[in-house]
Write a protein that holds these residues in place. Sequence first.
Motif, PDB file in Angstrom:
ATOM      1  N   ARG A  76       0.823  -1.211   0.000  1.00 36.40           N
ATOM      2  CA  ARG A  76       0.000   0.000   0.000  1.00 36.40           C
ATOM      3  C   ARG A  76       0.861   1.267   0.000  1.00 36.40           C
ATOM      4  NH1 ARG A  76      -4.623   0.211   4.188  1.00 36.40           N
ATOM      5  NH2 ARG A  76      -5.323   1.827   2.726  1.00 36.40           N
ATOM      6  N   ARG A  93       1.866   1.334  -3.691  1.00 38.07           N
ATOM      7  CA  ARG A  93       0.714   1.588  -4.556  1.00 38.07           C
ATOM      8  C   ARG A  93      -0.417   2.210  -3.727  1.00 38.07           C
ATOM      9  NH1 ARG A  93      -1.409  -2.925  -8.450  1.00 38.07           N
ATOM     10  NH2 ARG A  93      -2.729  -1.106  -8.822  1.00 38.07           N
ATOM     11  N   ASP A 149      -2.930   3.610  -4.534  1.00 41.47           N
ATOM     12  CA  ASP A 149      -4.261   3.450  -5.136  1.00 41.47           C
ATOM     13  C   ASP A 149      -5.009   2.243  -4.592  1.00 41.47           C
ATOM     14  OD1 ASP A 149      -2.055   2.079  -6.570  1.00 41.47           O
ATOM     15  OD2 ASP A 149      -3.660   1.228  -7.808  1.00 41.47           O
ATOM     16  N   ASP A 158      -6.634  -0.236  -1.630  1.00 37.81           N
ATOM     17  CA  ASP A 158      -7.058  -0.302  -0.237  1.00 37.81           C
ATOM     18  C   ASP A 158      -6.557  -1.613   0.359  1.00 37.81           C
ATOM     19  OD1 ASP A 158      -8.851  -2.398  -0.918  1.00 37.81           O
ATOM     20  OD2 ASP A 158     -10.540  -1.016  -1.161  1.00 37.81           O
ATOM     21  N   GLN A 165      -7.795  -4.879  -1.420  1.00 42.46           N
ATOM     22  CA  GLN A 165      -7.187  -5.044  -2.736  1.00 42.46           C
ATOM     23  C   GLN A 165      -5.742  -5.510  -2.613  1.00 42.46           C
ATOM     24  OE1 GLN A 165      -8.081  -1.007  -4.017  1.00 42.46           O
ATOM     25  NE2 GLN A 165      -9.344  -1.800  -5.696  1.00 42.46           N
TER      26      GLN A 165
END
Length: 237
Positions: A186, A189, A191, A193, A196
């Motif tokens: 996270r 990235r 983007d 959550d 994900q």
Amino acid sequence: AALGAIGSITMHHNAFARRRVEDLLLAAALRVAATDTRRAPGDGPLVELPAVPLPRTRRSEILAAAIPLFERAGFAAVTNGMIAEAVGLVPSGLYRYFPGKADILAAACLQAAGLLAQAVEHNLRGVSGAHAALTALTATYVAYSFEHHSLTSVADAEIVGLPDALRRPLVAAQREHIAVWEQHLRQARPDLDARQARVLVHAGFGVVVEAGRRLRWADSPEHRAAVAALFMSALGL
């Protein structure tokens, strides 16, 4: 390897809207399929794995003997008598150490989880930056999978069928391991959550299983580099 990313959905229980998880796994699988492993760098981070403890007790001898039997014959087909014979015991003698073969598998998996946790802690020491941490995590997990493929193959197939009391500590150890991945992924990235990120980490694990099988777990720097590149692609890195 791409199918391993897709099939990883069966290995966890993250609550997720169907369309969202389909889109996430499809994108991961397409990235994996597009990866040219021939261009994977062969000079990845140096990985050190703790040595498997030598079987110095009868209990550890049983663990060491049982896993190859489970892999060759299948967990269901292996009897307590076969395990006992492999270590020079009469079948009734096995019960002095384990109530049954499910307990043997669970104990072996917990031992392996401990080795993986030690390897992660060691190989992340001194690493700075989320991408570098994920590169180190990937190299560690791939190396671990090649060196312990007998156990990981059996565990992937059989852990789900273990009684709850035996499976619970294994699930807890896996969650602790995935939490390390989730944190760094996270950061790399933003983007994603939390759910994900967990889905993509499991997708990476699925990639390693299927790519390793395709390579017949023949261990070499080239194979490790190729599988690590596929894993990183699954994560979107």
